[in-house]
Motif scaffolding. Sequence first.
Motif, PDB file in Angstrom:
ATOM      1  N   LYS A  13      45.039 -48.408  34.511  1.00  0.00           N
ATOM      2  CA  LYS A  13      46.088 -48.366  34.894  1.00  0.00           C
ATOM      3  C   LYS A  13      46.119 -46.654  35.089  1.00  0.00           C
ATOM      4  CE  LYS A  13      49.232 -50.065  31.226  1.00  0.00           C
ATOM      5  NZ  LYS A  13      49.918 -50.632  30.284  1.00  0.00           N
ATOM      6  N   GLU A  14      44.796 -45.784  34.845  1.00  0.00           N
ATOM      7  CA  GLU A  14      44.079 -44.508  35.390  1.00  0.00           C
ATOM      8  C   GLU A  14      44.149 -44.662  36.893  1.00  0.00           C
ATOM      9  OE1 GLU A  14      44.038 -40.981  35.802  1.00  0.00           O
ATOM     10  OE2 GLU A  14      44.238 -41.787  34.107  1.00  0.00           O
ATOM     11  N   GLY A  15      43.472 -45.257  37.305  1.00  0.00           N
ATOM     12  CA  GLY A  15      43.385 -45.962  38.986  1.00  0.00           C
ATOM     13  C   GLY A  15      44.562 -46.209  39.456  1.00  0.00           C
ATOM     14  N   ILE A  16      45.725 -46.890  38.665  1.00  0.00           N
ATOM     15  CA  ILE A  16      46.865 -47.145  39.455  1.00  0.00           C
ATOM     16  C   ILE A  16      47.944 -45.684  39.769  1.00  0.00           C
ATOM     17  CG2 ILE A  16      49.702 -47.483  38.482  1.00  0.00           C
ATOM     18  CD1 ILE A  16      48.541 -50.364  37.568  1.00  0.00           C
ATOM     19  N   ARG A  17      47.319 -44.631  38.345  1.00  0.00           N
ATOM     20  CA  ARG A  17      48.095 -43.624  38.394  1.00  0.00           C
ATOM     21  C   ARG A  17      47.532 -42.338  39.439  1.00  0.00           C
ATOM     22  NH1 ARG A  17      48.715 -44.402  33.152  1.00  0.00           N
ATOM     23  NH2 ARG A  17      46.748 -43.862  32.744  1.00  0.00           N
ATOM     24  N   GLN A  18      46.163 -42.591  39.783  1.00  0.00           N
ATOM     25  CA  GLN A  18      45.575 -42.141  40.290  1.00  0.00           C
ATOM     26  C   GLN A  18      45.724 -42.531  42.217  1.00  0.00           C
ATOM     27  OE1 GLN A  18      41.348 -41.071  39.570  1.00  0.00           O
ATOM     28  NE2 GLN A  18      42.658 -39.968  37.910  1.00  0.00           N
ATOM     29  N   ASP A  19      46.484 -43.106  42.568  1.00  0.00           N
ATOM     30  CA  ASP A  19      46.708 -44.335  43.409  1.00  0.00           C
ATOM     31  C   ASP A  19      45.245 -45.126  44.354  1.00  0.00           C
ATOM     32  OD1 ASP A  19      49.110 -43.620  44.308  1.00  0.00           O
ATOM     33  OD2 ASP A  19      49.066 -42.153  45.157  1.00  0.00           O
ATOM     34  N   ASN A  20      44.851 -45.701  43.226  1.00  0.00           N
ATOM     35  CA  ASN A  20      43.160 -46.662  43.587  1.00  0.00           C
ATOM     36  C   ASN A  20      43.213 -47.671  43.379  1.00  0.00           C
ATOM     37  OD1 ASN A  20      41.481 -44.031  43.936  1.00  0.00           O
ATOM     38  ND2 ASN A  20      41.199 -43.506  42.468  1.00  0.00           N
ATOM     39  N   PHE A  21      44.370 -48.015  42.591  1.00  0.00           N
ATOM     40  CA  PHE A  21      44.377 -49.687  42.450  1.00  0.00           C
ATOM     41  C   PHE A  21      46.145 -49.945  42.418  1.00  0.00           C
ATOM     42  CE2 PHE A  21      44.151 -53.582  40.088  1.00  0.00           C
ATOM     43  CZ  PHE A  21      43.441 -54.328  40.583  1.00  0.00           C
ATOM     44  N   ARG A  22      46.090 -50.750  43.367  1.00  0.00           N
ATOM     45  CA  ARG A  22      47.472 -51.883  43.424  1.00  0.00           C
ATOM     46  C   ARG A  22      48.423 -51.563  42.237  1.00  0.00           C
ATOM     47  NH1 ARG A  22      49.369 -52.975  48.690  1.00  0.00           N
ATOM     48  NH2 ARG A  22      51.057 -54.359  47.617  1.00  0.00           N
ATOM     49  N   GLU A  23      49.567 -51.790  41.862  1.00  0.00           N
ATOM     50  CA  GLU A  23      50.668 -51.685  40.645  1.00  0.00           C
ATOM     51  C   GLU A  23      50.421 -52.910  40.368  1.00  0.00           C
ATOM     52  OE1 GLU A  23      53.670 -50.632  37.497  1.00  0.00           O
ATOM     53  OE2 GLU A  23      54.170 -49.295  40.024  1.00  0.00           O
ATOM     54  N   ASP A  24      51.009 -53.462  41.898  1.00  0.00           N
ATOM     55  CA  ASP A  24      51.353 -55.140  40.857  1.00  0.00           C
ATOM     56  C   ASP A  24      50.149 -56.561  41.902  1.00  0.00           C
ATOM     57  OD1 ASP A  24      50.476 -54.256  44.136  1.00  0.00           O
ATOM     58  OD2 ASP A  24      51.707 -55.228  45.282  1.00  0.00           O
ATOM     59  N   LEU A  25      49.481 -54.963  42.105  1.00  0.00           N
ATOM     60  CA  LEU A  25      48.103 -56.715  41.664  1.00  0.00           C
ATOM     61  C   LEU A  25      47.924 -56.757  40.287  1.00  0.00           C
ATOM     62  CD1 LEU A  25      45.648 -58.554  42.256  1.00  0.00           C
ATOM     63  CD2 LEU A  25      44.622 -56.004  43.238  1.00  0.00           C
ATOM     64  N   TYR A  26      48.095 -55.506  39.434  1.00  0.00           N
ATOM     65  CA  TYR A  26      47.601 -54.705  37.770  1.00  0.00           C
ATOM     66  C   TYR A  26      48.114 -56.057  36.815  1.00  0.00           C
ATOM     67  CZ  TYR A  26      46.942 -52.173  34.033  1.00  0.00           C
ATOM     68  OH  TYR A  26      46.745 -53.046  32.167  1.00  0.00           O
ATOM     69  N   TYR A  27      49.236 -55.928  37.395  1.00  0.00           N
ATOM     70  CA  TYR A  27      49.850 -56.842  36.759  1.00  0.00           C
ATOM     71  C   TYR A  27      50.224 -57.948  37.436  1.00  0.00           C
ATOM     72  CZ  TYR A  27      52.358 -53.018  34.947  1.00  0.00           C
ATOM     73  OH  TYR A  27      52.921 -51.332  34.259  1.00  0.00           O
ATOM     74  N   ARG A  28      49.631 -58.875  38.252  1.00  0.00           N
ATOM     75  CA  ARG A  28      49.051 -60.602  38.206  1.00  0.00           C
ATOM     76  C   ARG A  28      47.808 -60.908  38.164  1.00  0.00           C
ATOM     77  NH1 ARG A  28      52.528 -63.626  40.781  1.00  0.00           N
ATOM     78  NH2 ARG A  28      53.941 -62.499  42.307  1.00  0.00           N
TER      79      ARG A  28
END
Length: 447
Positions: A283-298
Motif C-alpha cells: 500500500k505504501e508502494g501504491i502511494r509512492q507510485d511504485n506498485f499498481r493499485e489494480d494489480l494489488y487488488y488482483r
Amino acid sequence: MNNSEMRILVIEDDETMRSGIETVLRKSGYTIESAADGNTGSRLYRETQPELVITDLKLPGKSGMDLLQEFKASNPDVPVILISAYGTIDIAVNALKLGARDFIAKPFTIDELRTKVEHVLEGTVRSDAEGKNVFHEMVGTTPVMQELFGKIRDVARVDSPVLITGESGSGKELAARAIHRESHRSSEKFLAVNCGALTETLLESELFGHEKGAFTGAVQQHNGVFEQADHGTIFLDEVGEISPRMQVKLLRVLQNHTFHRVGGGEEIQVDIRVIAATNQDLKEGIRQDNFREDLYYRLNVVPLYIPPLRNRTDDIPALVRRITQEKSSLLGRQLPEWTESAVEKLQNYAWPGNIRELENFLERLLVFNRTDRITARDIYLDDLQDRDTLPDGSLPEVLESTEYKMILNALKKAGGVKQQAARLLGINTSTLYYKMEKYGIQDEASS
C-alpha cells in the motif's frame, strides 16, 4: 517412517503400568516420553510434539479428557489413545466423539496395546504419504498458527489469488505450498519464482517463456513457468520487486489467463492458481507510485499474514525438535537431547531472521557440538543476543516489530476501543485501522 522416528507420549500415574507400557513400546523401536500427571503431560506435549499420545483418563492435575481436548485443539491431526480402569461403553463413545483415535480398557494385554499402536501409527504414516497432513513442515501449536492453518484449509478450497505477507524467513513459501497441497491442484505442479532475484528481462523469460531467436542466446524455444505449471500453482515471491512494465504483464495474466512468449505472437491460455508473497508494504508502494493499485487488488483477493517467530515463542520447543531431527539426520549424527534451560534461552531471543535464522543457528550448533546433550552453556551469546540488547536485523524490520507490539499494547490498555487506542498512540483512528490491517491484527487480538 521408521519406528525410531515415531515419538510416543505416555501419560499414566500408575508407575508400574507406565513402566510396562514404556518397555513394550521401546522394544518395538519407538521413542518414548512419559509423564506421571496431566500437567507434566501437557508440557511434554508442547515440547516434543509426539506422533501419538497414550493417556490414562484419571490423572492428577489435568484429566485425560482435558488433555484430549487440549491436544486436539492444538493439532486436530494428532492421534490420541485413551486408557482407563473404568472402561464403559459410554466413556469410550464420549472419548471418540471428542476426537480420540482409540480406547483401551484396563487390564489389557501386551499384544492388544502393540496392535492398537501399530494400527493408529500406520494410519498416520499413510496420511503423510498421501500428502493430506500438509502442515507437517509448518510447525505451530500456538493459537495464531492454528488459526492460520484453518485459513489455509479454507483458502485451498477456492482458486482465488492469495497474497501472503510477513517478514523474511517467516515461512511464506511453506504456507503457499500448504495451500497447493490442500487444493484440487495438488497433483499438478507447484513452481516458485523469486521475483527479486532476477532482472526484468530474465524474469519475463522465466515467467512467460520465449521463442527461438527472440534475443541473443535464445537458441531454442523455452516454456515459462506459467506454461509449465498449467492447471497447477505458481508462487511469486517478493512480488513487490517487479518492475512497472512486468506488473502490467502480470495483471493481464490475472485478468485474462492469457500471455505471449517473449518474441512470440501466439496467445497462450492457462489455468493457473497464483499465490504471491512480499515482506514489503505494498500500500505504501501504491502511494509512492511504485506498485499498481489494480494489480494489488488482483493479488490481494485473499490476504494471509505469517506472524514473526518472536510473536509465537511457544512454538520454539517444537520447532527445535523438528529442525534438530532433520539436521541431525542430514549431518549423520546422533539426535541430541535438549535441556529445558537451553530451549528457554532460545525462546528469550528475538529471532529477527525468523525460522530461517533458527534453522541456520541449529545446523551450525549441531556441526560444532557433537555431545548427546545440549545445555544453555552450549548456546553462545556471541551467536545470540539477549532481548534486552539492541536487536539485529534491518531497521525497517525492527521498527515494524516495535510498532506491532505498541499497537497490541495500546489496544489492550484501551480494552479494544480503537479511538482510545489511537489516542494513546498519538495517531488518528484511520491510521490505526490501516496499521491493524497491515500487521493482520484482528479485533479479538486486543482482548
